[in-house]
Design a protein around this motif. Sequence first.
Motif, PDB file in Angstrom:
ATOM      1  N   THR A  10      -0.118  -4.408   1.256  1.00 32.72           N
ATOM      2  CA  THR A  10      -0.560  -5.533   0.428  1.00 32.72           C
ATOM      3  C   THR A  10       0.400  -5.766  -0.734  1.00 32.72           C
ATOM      4  OG1 THR A  10      -1.915  -4.228  -1.121  1.00 32.72           O
ATOM      5  CG2 THR A  10      -2.974  -4.986   0.935  1.00 32.72           C
ATOM      6  N   GLY A  11       1.269  -4.805  -1.008  1.00 31.71           N
ATOM      7  CA  GLY A  11       2.166  -4.898  -2.150  1.00 31.71           C
ATOM      8  C   GLY A  11       1.574  -4.298  -3.409  1.00 31.71           C
ATOM      9  N   LYS A  12       0.375  -3.721  -3.317  1.00 27.56           N
ATOM     10  CA  LYS A  12      -0.311  -3.179  -4.492  1.00 27.56           C
ATOM     11  C   LYS A  12      -0.444  -1.660  -4.456  1.00 27.56           C
ATOM     12  CE  LYS A  12      -3.084  -7.390  -4.912  1.00 27.56           C
ATOM     13  NZ  LYS A  12      -4.454  -7.963  -4.899  1.00 27.56           N
ATOM     14  N   GLY A  13      -0.147  -1.042  -3.322  1.00 26.45           N
ATOM     15  CA  GLY A  13      -0.348   0.395  -3.191  1.00 26.45           C
ATOM     16  C   GLY A  13       0.862   1.210  -3.589  1.00 26.45           C
ATOM     17  N   MET A  14       0.735   2.517  -3.404  1.00 24.84           N
ATOM     18  CA  MET A  14       1.816   3.430  -3.719  1.00 24.84           C
ATOM     19  C   MET A  14       2.949   3.307  -2.711  1.00 24.84           C
ATOM     20  SD  MET A  14      -0.137   6.917  -4.915  1.00 24.84           S
ATOM     21  CE  MET A  14      -1.071   7.081  -3.410  1.00 24.84           C
ATOM     22  N   THR A  15       4.151   3.601  -3.142  1.00 23.84           N
ATOM     23  CA  THR A  15       5.276   3.609  -2.221  1.00 23.84           C
ATOM     24  C   THR A  15       5.129   4.781  -1.255  1.00 23.84           C
ATOM     25  OG1 THR A  15       6.618   5.030  -3.640  1.00 23.84           O
ATOM     26  CG2 THR A  15       6.789   2.648  -3.993  1.00 23.84           C
ATOM     27  N   PRO A  16       5.684   4.666  -0.041  1.00 23.24           N
ATOM     28  CA  PRO A  16       5.619   5.798   0.887  1.00 23.24           C
ATOM     29  C   PRO A  16       6.192   7.077   0.274  1.00 23.24           C
ATOM     30  CG  PRO A  16       6.310   3.841   2.046  1.00 23.24           C
ATOM     31  CD  PRO A  16       6.281   3.469   0.585  1.00 23.24           C
ATOM     32  N   LYS A  17       7.290   6.970  -0.459  1.00 25.70           N
ATOM     33  CA  LYS A  17       7.890   8.153  -1.067  1.00 25.70           C
ATOM     34  C   LYS A  17       6.907   8.851  -1.991  1.00 25.70           C
ATOM     35  CE  LYS A  17      11.901   9.664  -3.783  1.00 25.70           C
ATOM     36  NZ  LYS A  17      13.152   9.219  -4.483  1.00 25.70           N
ATOM     37  N   TRP A  18       6.149   8.070  -2.748  1.00 23.98           N
ATOM     38  CA  TRP A  18       5.159   8.658  -3.652  1.00 23.98           C
ATOM     39  C   TRP A  18       4.028   9.306  -2.857  1.00 23.98           C
ATOM     40  CZ3 TRP A  18       5.559   8.923  -8.955  1.00 23.98           C
ATOM     41  CH2 TRP A  18       4.445   9.432  -9.628  1.00 23.98           C
ATOM     42  N   SER A  65       3.977  13.176   5.783  1.00 30.14           N
ATOM     43  CA  SER A  65       5.405  13.088   6.078  1.00 30.14           C
ATOM     44  C   SER A  65       5.741  11.693   6.604  1.00 30.14           C
ATOM     45  CB  SER A  65       5.780  14.120   7.139  1.00 30.14           C
ATOM     46  OG  SER A  65       5.151  13.804   8.382  1.00 30.14           O
ATOM     47  N   GLN A  66       7.043  11.430   6.734  1.00 31.85           N
ATOM     48  CA  GLN A  66       7.467  10.164   7.327  1.00 31.85           C
ATOM     49  C   GLN A  66       6.933  10.040   8.746  1.00 31.85           C
ATOM     50  OE1 GLN A  66       9.617   7.602   5.782  1.00 31.85           O
ATOM     51  NE2 GLN A  66       8.538   6.571   7.451  1.00 31.85           N
ATOM     52  N   GLU A  67       6.928  11.151   9.468  1.00 27.91           N
ATOM     53  CA  GLU A  67       6.387  11.137  10.835  1.00 27.91           C
ATOM     54  C   GLU A  67       4.919  10.749  10.839  1.00 27.91           C
ATOM     55  OE1 GLU A  67       5.950  14.152  14.695  1.00 27.91           O
ATOM     56  OE2 GLU A  67       6.861  14.863  12.825  1.00 27.91           O
ATOM     57  N   ASP A  68       4.149  11.300   9.894  1.00 25.97           N
ATOM     58  CA  ASP A  68       2.730  10.942   9.786  1.00 25.97           C
ATOM     59  C   ASP A  68       2.575   9.460   9.481  1.00 25.97           C
ATOM     60  OD1 ASP A  68       1.831  13.636  10.096  1.00 25.97           O
ATOM     61  OD2 ASP A  68       2.153  14.019   7.965  1.00 25.97           O
ATOM     62  N   TRP A  69       3.390   8.981   8.546  1.00 22.02           N
ATOM     63  CA  TRP A  69       3.322   7.573   8.139  1.00 22.02           C
ATOM     64  C   TRP A  69       3.640   6.655   9.324  1.00 22.02           C
ATOM     65  CZ3 TRP A  69       2.215   5.446   3.265  1.00 22.02           C
ATOM     66  CH2 TRP A  69       2.509   4.094   3.103  1.00 22.02           C
ATOM     67  N   ASP A  70       4.689   7.002  10.062  1.00 21.96           N
ATOM     68  CA  ASP A  70       5.087   6.190  11.207  1.00 21.96           C
ATOM     69  C   ASP A  70       4.003   6.174  12.288  1.00 21.96           C
ATOM     70  OD1 ASP A  70       7.462   5.671   9.930  1.00 21.96           O
ATOM     71  OD2 ASP A  70       8.621   7.149  11.068  1.00 21.96           O
ATOM     72  N   ALA A  71       3.373   7.319  12.494  1.00 16.78           N
ATOM     73  CA  ALA A  71       2.308   7.393  13.498  1.00 16.78           C
ATOM     74  C   ALA A  71       1.117   6.526  13.081  1.00 16.78           C
ATOM     75  CB  ALA A  71       1.862   8.841  13.699  1.00 16.78           C
ATOM     76  N   GLY A 116       3.776   3.775 -22.296  1.00 17.92           N
ATOM     77  CA  GLY A 116       4.393   4.515 -21.195  1.00 17.92           C
ATOM     78  C   GLY A 116       3.463   5.467 -20.492  1.00 17.92           C
ATOM     79  N   ALA A 117       2.247   4.994 -20.192  1.00 14.73           N
ATOM     80  CA  ALA A 117       1.242   5.869 -19.601  1.00 14.73           C
ATOM     81  C   ALA A 117       1.542   6.274 -18.166  1.00 14.73           C
ATOM     82  CB  ALA A 117      -0.126   5.185 -19.653  1.00 14.73           C
ATOM     83  N   TYR A 118       2.310   5.448 -17.428  1.00 15.53           N
ATOM     84  CA  TYR A 118       2.528   5.702 -16.006  1.00 15.53           C
ATOM     85  C   TYR A 118       4.014   5.843 -15.691  1.00 15.53           C
ATOM     86  CZ  TYR A 118      -2.283   4.159 -15.382  1.00 15.53           C
ATOM     87  OH  TYR A 118      -3.651   4.034 -15.447  1.00 15.53           O
ATOM     88  N   PRO A 119       4.349   6.634 -14.660  1.00 15.47           N
ATOM     89  CA  PRO A 119       5.742   6.697 -14.213  1.00 15.47           C
ATOM     90  C   PRO A 119       6.152   5.370 -13.602  1.00 15.47           C
ATOM     91  CG  PRO A 119       4.306   7.922 -12.700  1.00 15.47           C
ATOM     92  CD  PRO A 119       3.481   7.561 -13.901  1.00 15.47           C
ATOM     93  N   ALA A 120       7.394   4.986 -13.856  1.00 13.62           N
ATOM     94  CA  ALA A 120       7.877   3.653 -13.441  1.00 13.62           C
ATOM     95  C   ALA A 120       7.901   3.482 -11.928  1.00 13.62           C
ATOM     96  CB  ALA A 120       9.257   3.406 -14.016  1.00 13.62           C
ATOM     97  N   ASN A 121       8.020   4.557 -11.180  1.00 10.99           N
ATOM     98  CA  ASN A 121       8.183   4.425  -9.721  1.00 10.99           C
ATOM     99  C   ASN A 121       6.891   4.624  -8.953  1.00 10.99           C
ATOM    100  OD1 ASN A 121       7.900   7.131 -10.304  1.00 10.99           O
ATOM    101  ND2 ASN A 121       9.372   7.829  -8.765  1.00 10.99           N
ATOM    102  N   LEU A 122       5.742   4.549  -9.642  1.00 14.85           N
ATOM    103  CA  LEU A 122       4.477   4.798  -8.953  1.00 14.85           C
ATOM    104  C   LEU A 122       4.127   3.686  -7.976  1.00 14.85           C
ATOM    105  CD1 LEU A 122       1.769   6.191  -8.491  1.00 14.85           C
ATOM    106  CD2 LEU A 122       0.917   5.065 -10.547  1.00 14.85           C
ATOM    107  N   LEU A 123       4.230   2.439  -8.409  1.00 14.79           N
ATOM    108  CA  LEU A 123       3.760   1.319  -7.607  1.00 14.79           C
ATOM    109  C   LEU A 123       4.931   0.537  -7.024  1.00 14.79           C
ATOM    110  CD1 LEU A 123       0.902  -0.012  -9.899  1.00 14.79           C
ATOM    111  CD2 LEU A 123       0.708   1.539  -7.962  1.00 14.79           C
ATOM    112  N   GLY A 124       4.598  -0.268  -6.046  1.00 13.88           N
ATOM    113  CA  GLY A 124       5.617  -1.157  -5.494  1.00 13.88           C
ATOM    114  C   GLY A 124       5.726  -1.022  -3.998  1.00 13.88           C
ATOM    115  N   LYS A 125       5.967  -2.107  -3.354  1.00 11.69           N
ATOM    116  CA  LYS A 125       6.078  -2.130  -1.915  1.00 11.69           C
ATOM    117  C   LYS A 125       7.390  -1.500  -1.474  1.00 11.69           C
ATOM    118  CE  LYS A 125       4.845  -5.390   1.715  1.00 11.69           C
ATOM    119  NZ  LYS A 125       4.527  -6.795   1.985  1.00 11.69           N
ATOM    120  N   ARG A 126       7.383  -0.909  -0.269  1.00 12.41           N
ATOM    121  CA  ARG A 126       8.589  -0.294   0.225  1.00 12.41           C
ATOM    122  C   ARG A 126       9.674  -1.338   0.386  1.00 12.41           C
ATOM    123  NH1 ARG A 126       4.952  -1.485   3.609  1.00 12.41           N
ATOM    124  NH2 ARG A 126       5.347  -2.357   5.672  1.00 12.41           N
TER     125      ARG A 126
END
Length: 289
Positions: free
Chosen positions: A191-199, A207-213, A279-289
């Motif tokens: 949706t563009g609102k969730g956590m990045t896969p890396k996070w 894992s990436q394998e889990d995500w891909d499955a 600065g309550a949150y880390p900058a890389n928390l949100l965002g679409k892959r």
Amino acid sequence: MTTAALEPRAGRRCHNVLNSLHSTHYFSPDVGRELGAVGVTDPRAVNFAVRAAALGPVGAGAVAAAFYNYKYELVARHVPAVWETATPGQVLAARVRAVDATLRRLLGEEAVASAEMAEAARLALRAAEACSRGARPLYAAHADLPVPEEPHLAYWHAATLLREHRGDGHLAVLMSAGLDGLEAMVTHTATGKGMTPKWVFGTRGWSQEDWDAATDRLRERGLLDAAGELTERGVALREEIEQETDRLDRAPYAHLGAEGVARLTELGAAFAQAALKAGAYPANLLGKR
């Protein structure tokens, strides 16, 4: 005030601003410091202990069930072992100290001691009076904790109750929609609102394998397209999920009434915005892959 007097998404908007401030403690160095003082130093163990402590010294199964989107094997590395280092009571006390320090740092002493903070605490606690315990384990556990006397901590406590009440209901909706924990995160990220896969990989144990499955399973259901974007059907499902979550979470905001919800949203937004600016949150928390 009746439920019908509320705008359809008024409760959701109110929850979002309350949760924004509530969630700051998960990313706060004060939590690591206070948990470290009682012997819990691994960041993942800190996360599990802080949120699960209200449940008591439970095992990995209970935590994985209540949290829903963490890989069980990750949870099992830290729970129940963490309770051998610090009891749930010690963790809860450390959490309160950390929240106190975090809110004072992010909002400033003037805001913490303000009449607006006391008003926000009263309104949020009033809304929480209408929360229900049935099939809501994290809410029910936190509802058994005492309400702190200081207004900023009472406000945070009430925000916790409202967050966990909505969250427990949301998990029931995800299950009804046939989405497991990882599939729910994949669709939310789409949706563009969730956590990045890396996070997700770094914090949830997948894992990436889990995500891909999971992505493949969602494609087979027609919820994602070849590029991993939500299909029309996927967009509709995500909206249905949010609408049903709103329905299950309507009671607290109907109880508070339209005027009270509007005022609590206004106050909560001001506090949340101040925390974000600090600065309550880390900058890389949100965002679409």
